[in-house]
Enzyme design. Structure first.
Site, PDB file in Angstrom:
ATOM      1  N   ASP A   8       0.867  -1.168   0.000  1.00 18.98           N
ATOM      2  CA  ASP A   8       0.000   0.000   0.000  1.00 18.98           C
ATOM      3  C   ASP A   8       0.912   1.229   0.000  1.00 18.98           C
ATOM      4  OD1 ASP A   8      -2.341   1.693   0.522  1.00 18.98           O
ATOM      5  OD2 ASP A   8      -1.574   1.798   2.573  1.00 18.98           O
ATOM      6  N   ASP A  10      -0.167   5.098   1.029  1.00 14.00           N
ATOM      7  CA  ASP A  10      -0.424   6.038   2.125  1.00 14.00           C
ATOM      8  C   ASP A  10      -0.430   5.317   3.468  1.00 14.00           C
ATOM      9  OD1 ASP A  10      -1.525   8.725   0.673  1.00 14.00           O
ATOM     10  OD2 ASP A  10      -2.169   6.944  -0.406  1.00 14.00           O
ATOM     11  N   ASP A 166      -1.497  -0.762   6.050  1.00 13.87           N
ATOM     12  CA  ASP A 166      -1.657  -0.223   7.399  1.00 13.87           C
ATOM     13  C   ASP A 166      -3.105  -0.149   7.870  1.00 13.87           C
ATOM     14  OD1 ASP A 166      -2.087   1.950   5.464  1.00 13.87           O
ATOM     15  OD2 ASP A 166      -2.266   3.219   7.243  1.00 13.87           O
TER      16      ASP A 166
END
Length: 215
Positions: A8, A10, A166
């Site tokens: 991922d 961001d 995250d």
């Protein structure tokens, strides 16, 4: 044993919150809407630009206005996405180590593709095989289509591939794609939330993440 890592963007490899907040508020101010704090913006992240703008705009904002607000946000962010953004500690070094060890690396993000490609080129030049964002023909995660497409393009098998993210959307993306997932605690949710959401493996720093990937 893994041979590929899909990241991922961001909250996982880049701390983008400052530029995202500034871009959201630039567009909100332009439309004379109340501004949002960084913690509010953080809570809106993970499901793509349309979701972000829809949450940031006042309740009851009509679809036409939301469409214009989204277009303004995307145009502004695409040209202002590298001001406050920076890699998380140890991430470029982690990628370099993995690449040197023969791993295939890619980024699959819900951010709009022009910004994804620009940020990947600036911060991870030469380290990634692919950098994929959303667009008219690319569905947002947790839909697994972008991940599965990237894996097909790179010739990757599911058992060879791990997704690193995250947020719960990343965990669900990996599950929907049928691949393993490692969550990172330094992003937008934190260890406590990730544990509550059922994350089975959580890395607290880049060194721990490397060990989890390499085995």
């Amino acid at each position: 044993m893994y041979k590929a890592v899909l990241f991922d963007m961001d909250g996982t490899v880049l701390d983008t919150l400052g530029d995202l907040t500034d871009a959201v508020n630039h567009s909100l101010e332009k439309f004379r809407f109340p501004l949002r704090g960084a913690e509010e913006v953080k809570s809106f992240l993970g499901k793509g630009p349309a979701h972000l703008v829809g949450c940031a705009a006042p309740a009851g904002t009509d679809e036409d206005t939301l469409g214009r607000l989204l277009a303004d946000y995307q145009a502004y962010y695409d040209s202002h996405c590298q001001i406050k953004t920076a890699p998380y500690p140890g991430i470029p070094e982690l990628m370099a180590q993995l690449k040197a060890a023969g791993f295939t690396l890619a980024v699959i993000s819900n951010k709009q593709e022009p910004a994804v490609k620009a940020l990947a080129e600036r911060y991870f030049d030469g380290l990634l095989e692919l950098a994929v964002g959303t667009g008219p023909e690319v569905k947002c995660k947790p839909d697994p289509a972008a991940v599965l497409s990237a894996m097909a393009r790179l010739g990757l098998k599911k058992e060879e591939t791990v997704y690193v993210g995250d947020m719960d959307v990343d965990m669900n993306t990996a599950k929907n794609a049928g691949i393993d997932c490692i969550a990172v605690s330094w992003g937008f949710l934190g260890r406590e939330r990730l544990e509550a959401l059922g994350a089975e493996r959580i890395a607290d720093d880049s060194h721990q993440l490397l060990k989890m990937i390499v085995g």
